[in-house]
Enzyme design. Structure first.
Site, PDB file in Angstrom:
ATOM      1  N   ASP A 103      19.345 107.839  -2.669  1.00 11.11           N
ATOM      2  CA  ASP A 103      18.528 108.946  -3.023  1.00 11.11           C
ATOM      3  C   ASP A 103      17.466 109.445  -1.986  1.00 11.11           C
ATOM      4  O   ASP A 103      17.086 108.380  -1.062  1.00 11.11           O
ATOM      5  CB  ASP A 103      17.618 108.452  -4.072  1.00 11.11           C
ATOM      6  CG  ASP A 103      18.315 108.097  -5.422  1.00 11.11           C
ATOM      7  OD1 ASP A 103      19.183 108.948  -5.739  1.00 11.11           O
ATOM      8  OD2 ASP A 103      17.730 107.572  -6.485  1.00 11.11           O
TER       9      ASP A 103
HETATM   10  N1  URA Z   1      20.304 103.349  -7.549  1.00 10.55           N
HETATM   11  C1  URA Z   1      19.321 104.253  -7.254  1.00 10.55           C
HETATM   12  O1  URA Z   1      18.509 104.667  -8.456  1.00 10.55           O
HETATM   13  N2  URA Z   1      19.281 104.926  -6.222  1.00 10.55           N
HETATM   14  C2  URA Z   1      19.563 104.968  -5.222  1.00 10.55           C
HETATM   15  O2  URA Z   1      19.535 105.393  -4.106  1.00 10.55           O
HETATM   16  C3  URA Z   1      20.802 103.966  -4.965  1.00 10.55           C
HETATM   17  C4  URA Z   1      21.040 103.352  -6.378  1.00 10.55           C
END
Ligand code: URA
Length: 241
Positions: A103
């Site tokens: 993310d």
């Molecule tokens: N899980 C999440 O919530 N965000 C990420 O970036 C990777 C795994």
């Protein structure tokens, strides 16, 4: 002239060591003749086959491990012109792209490559590549929260697979928790902690399929080492090569 195993490895057949084995096993032909001597030199213009399949000379494969800071998106281009993980890797001519996603607000390790097969291998759900995250979350987890995270829980339309959970640190208002999962649903770790009532405040990925590097600071990258690429291939590669 290059060594036959290098030609094969550059063509993306497998690691150089595995290609040597293929040669020794008599699975490689040069212009119709089986060659069992790994050091054999080739021009690259010969007809070279592995298990009867013609191998075309390859472009250079690049494998990069980046420690992504927050504030970068995990794609090659962004429709809103936000900074991307590729912007952090300078001096690489090949068109690399990230393997999977972190993310915008997650930091940590991400692999970039121009090797589609390698990327697919790491992303294919069947391979269950383990990703380890360190999450700072609100509150303290009780035994039941941990059990639910470990066993698998509903995150809205999906029941998660078993996970490994370890509390690293606890203080009154927050906890630092390590969690290892092998799925990659959208915002999965955040949704898992949300589901047990402990929203994530910060999230960082610390390992992918056993690849880790605590000395790689945020925003920095390095090439994956040959042994790391081989290790991932031998762990998750489905082919005998
Ligand atoms: N899980 C999440 O919530 N965000 C990420 O970036 C990777 C795994």
């Amino acid at each position: 002239m290059i060594r036959l195993q290098k030609f094969l490895a550059d063509a993306g057949v497998s690691s150089r060591r595995k290609c040597e084995e293929l040669i020794l096993q008599g699975r490689v032909q040069v212009n119709g003749k089986i060659v069992t001597e790994p050091g054999t030199k080739v021009e690259g213009s010969e007809e070279i086959k592995v298990d009867g399949e013609v191998i075309r000379p390859g472009r250079k494969r690049v494998y990069i491990l980046l420690n992504k800071p927050t504030g970068y998106i995990s794609s090659v281009k962004d429709q809103f012109s936000r900074k991307t993980v590729v912007d952090l890797v300078s001096g690489i001519k090949e068109r690399i792209y990230p393997v999977g996603r972190l993310d915008y607000d997650t930091s940590g390790l991400i692999i970039l490559t121009n090797d589609g097969e390698f990327a697919n291998m790491l992303m294919h759900p069947r391979n269950e590549v383990e990703k380890v995250y360190v999450a700072e979350v609100e509150g303290r987890l009780d035994a039941e929260d941990i059990r639910r995270l470990e066993k698998g829980l509903d995150i809205g339309g999906h029941t998660t697979a078993p996970a490994r959970v370890m509390i690293i640190e606890e203080s009154a208002g927050r906890s630092v928790v390590e969690i290892a999962i092998h799925e990659g649903k959208n915002r999965q770790v955040r949704r898992m902690f949300e589901a047990v009532g402990h929203p994530v405040l910060r999230l960082k990925r610390t390992a992918i399929g056993g690849i880790t590097d605590s000395s790689l600071t945020e925003g920095k990258w390095r090439h994956l080492r040959r042994e790391e690429i081989d290790m991932l291939r031998s762990k998750y590669g489905s082919l005998e090569r």
